[in-house]
Motif scaffolding. Structure first.
Motif, PDB file in Angstrom:
ATOM      1  N   LEU A  81     -73.261  -1.465 -17.070  1.00 24.93           N
ATOM      2  CA  LEU A  81     -72.907  -0.683 -15.881  1.00 24.93           C
ATOM      3  C   LEU A  81     -71.467  -0.984 -15.508  1.00 24.93           C
ATOM      4  N   LEU A  82     -70.659   0.073 -15.431  1.00 23.03           N
ATOM      5  CA  LEU A  82     -69.274  -0.043 -14.992  1.00 23.03           C
ATOM      6  C   LEU A  82     -69.019   1.037 -13.955  1.00 23.03           C
ATOM      7  N   ASN A  83     -68.793   0.618 -12.732  1.00 17.91           N
ATOM      8  CA  ASN A  83     -68.565   1.557 -11.635  1.00 17.91           C
ATOM      9  C   ASN A  83     -67.239   1.202 -10.965  1.00 17.91           C
ATOM     10  N   ALA A  84     -66.205   1.997 -11.256  1.00 15.55           N
ATOM     11  CA  ALA A  84     -64.868   1.783 -10.690  1.00 15.55           C
ATOM     12  C   ALA A  84     -64.310   0.416 -11.079  1.00 15.55           C
ATOM     13  N   VAL A  85     -64.716  -0.102 -12.235  1.00 13.31           N
ATOM     14  CA  VAL A  85     -64.188  -1.348 -12.792  1.00 13.31           C
ATOM     15  C   VAL A  85     -63.852  -1.098 -14.256  1.00 13.31           C
ATOM     16  N   ARG A  86     -62.713  -1.632 -14.705  1.00 12.06           N
ATOM     17  CA  ARG A  86     -62.298  -1.407 -16.096  1.00 12.06           C
ATOM     18  C   ARG A  86     -62.613  -2.631 -16.946  1.00 12.06           C
ATOM     19  N   SER A  87     -63.017  -2.372 -18.192  1.00 16.25           N
ATOM     20  CA  SER A  87     -63.350  -3.446 -19.125  1.00 16.25           C
ATOM     21  C   SER A  87     -62.491  -3.317 -20.376  1.00 16.25           C
ATOM     22  N   THR A  88     -62.114  -4.471 -20.940  1.00 15.27           N
ATOM     23  CA  THR A  88     -61.379  -4.491 -22.203  1.00 15.27           C
ATOM     24  C   THR A  88     -62.222  -5.096 -23.316  1.00 15.27           C
ATOM     25  N   GLY A  89     -63.531  -5.088 -23.148  1.00 13.04           N
ATOM     26  CA  GLY A  89     -64.419  -5.667 -24.155  1.00 13.04           C
ATOM     27  C   GLY A  89     -64.913  -7.029 -23.738  1.00 13.04           C
ATOM     28  N   ASP A  90     -63.999  -7.937 -23.432  1.00 18.04           N
ATOM     29  CA  ASP A  90     -64.381  -9.282 -23.005  1.00 18.04           C
ATOM     30  C   ASP A  90     -63.958  -9.589 -21.574  1.00 18.04           C
ATOM     31  N   THR A  91     -63.193  -8.690 -20.970  1.00 19.14           N
ATOM     32  CA  THR A  91     -62.599  -8.965 -19.662  1.00 19.14           C
ATOM     33  C   THR A  91     -62.862  -7.820 -18.698  1.00 19.14           C
ATOM     34  N   LEU A  92     -63.155  -8.170 -17.439  1.00 19.39           N
ATOM     35  CA  LEU A  92     -63.255  -7.186 -16.371  1.00 19.39           C
ATOM     36  C   LEU A  92     -61.985  -7.237 -15.538  1.00 19.39           C
ATOM     37  N   ILE A  93     -61.442  -6.067 -15.227  1.00 12.01           N
ATOM     38  CA  ILE A  93     -60.197  -5.975 -14.466  1.00 12.01           C
ATOM     39  C   ILE A  93     -60.507  -5.396 -13.092  1.00 12.01           C
ATOM     40  N   ILE A  94     -60.090  -6.102 -12.061  1.00 13.09           N
ATOM     41  CA  ILE A  94     -60.391  -5.731 -10.682  1.00 13.09           C
ATOM     42  C   ILE A  94     -59.498  -4.557 -10.260  1.00 13.09           C
ATOM     43  N   PRO A  95     -60.098  -3.430  -9.795  1.00 12.79           N
ATOM     44  CA  PRO A  95     -59.300  -2.258  -9.436  1.00 12.79           C
ATOM     45  C   PRO A  95     -58.716  -2.326  -8.030  1.00 12.79           C
ATOM     46  N   HIS A  96     -59.456  -2.956  -7.090  1.00 12.40           N
ATOM     47  CA  HIS A  96     -59.030  -2.994  -5.695  1.00 12.40           C
ATOM     48  C   HIS A  96     -59.206  -4.404  -5.155  1.00 12.40           C
ATOM     49  N   PRO A  97     -58.268  -4.880  -4.360  1.00 11.62           N
ATOM     50  CA  PRO A  97     -58.411  -6.226  -3.793  1.00 11.62           C
ATOM     51  C   PRO A  97     -59.539  -6.271  -2.777  1.00 11.62           C
ATOM     52  N   GLY A  98     -60.092  -7.453  -2.579  1.00  8.44           N
ATOM     53  CA  GLY A  98     -61.160  -7.612  -1.603  1.00  8.44           C
ATOM     54  C   GLY A  98     -62.018  -8.822  -1.906  1.00  8.44           C
TER      55      GLY A  98
END
Length: 219
Positions: A111-128
């Motif tokens: 499940l990926l909802n407004a979050v980006r993945s590079t295979g091994d890493t999740l990248i945070i789209p918005h601070p919080g």
């Protein structure tokens, strides 16, 4: 002479004594006023509710399909970031991209909802403020500690990666068994911050029981 006259009428009331005052009758005027006010408020609320529903119905019937689609697209732009990742079960080529301590995730079945993945890493789209978690199951023991940790990399590449959460478990090397290391926490993350999971060695894991995720709980 004996009076034989009879009548069905009651005798006249006795006149009041001098100085006598009749006690006042009990009054429920405050209760009547309260009930009247509550009834008026109920009527106003009912009328207001019907008026609101009438306006909403008019707006819904006057909205074109294009406008409705635009509203849905606008609402989807503000989806709350969330992710729940499952480990990739297929063997990953040893091309040096993924170290043998870093877990790789199956983007197709996660499940990926407004979050980006590079295979091994999740990248945070918005601070919080985010709730993050990870569960890994080891099926083989090791001479070193069976450990997992969530690591963070800030957008500024000059900074070293930091381990923000970690957990351990242990196995008896003399028998087959499983142990699960779990961790979770609430951490404030920056826009563009990267998160990934590292373990003692990926070859010691049970491939069917590893997950990693997060969701935003507050700005």
């Amino acid at each position: 002479m004996i009076n034989t006259f009879h009548t069905s009428y009651n005798p006249p009331p006795v006149p009041p004594r001098a100085g006598y005052t009749r006690p006042p009758l009990p009054s429920n005027t405050p209760l009547v006023k309260f009930l009247s006010v509550m009834l008026l408020l109920l009527m106003m609320l009912t009328f207001g509710g019907f008026l609101y529903l009438f306006q909403k119905l008019n707006v819904a019937t006057s909205t074109s399909p294009q406008q409705a689609a635009a509203r849905i697209a606008e609402a989807s732009h503000y989806k709350r970031p969330a992710a729940h990742m499952y480990r990739l079960k297929e063997r990953v080529p040893k091309d040096g991209r993924f170290p043998n301590q870093q877990l790789v995730w199956d983007e197709e079945h996660s499940l990926l909802n407004a979050v980006r993945s590079t295979g091994d890493t999740l990248i945070i789209p918005h601070p919080g403020l985010y709730f993050i978690y990870s569960h890994v199951t080891f099926s083989r023991s090791s001479s070193s500690s069976l450990k997992q940790g969530i690591w963070s990399k800030l957008p500024n590449k000059d900074n070293d990666d930091v381990e923000i959460l970690k957990s351990y478990c242990s196995l008896n090397p003399s028998k087959e068994d499983l142990c699960t290391a779990s961790l979770s926490g609430v951490i404030r993350l920056q826009e563009g911050q990267q998160l990934y999971v590292k373990v003692t060695n990926t070859s010691l894991l049970n491939k069917n029981s590893c997950s990693f995720g997060l969701f935003k709980i507050q700005e």
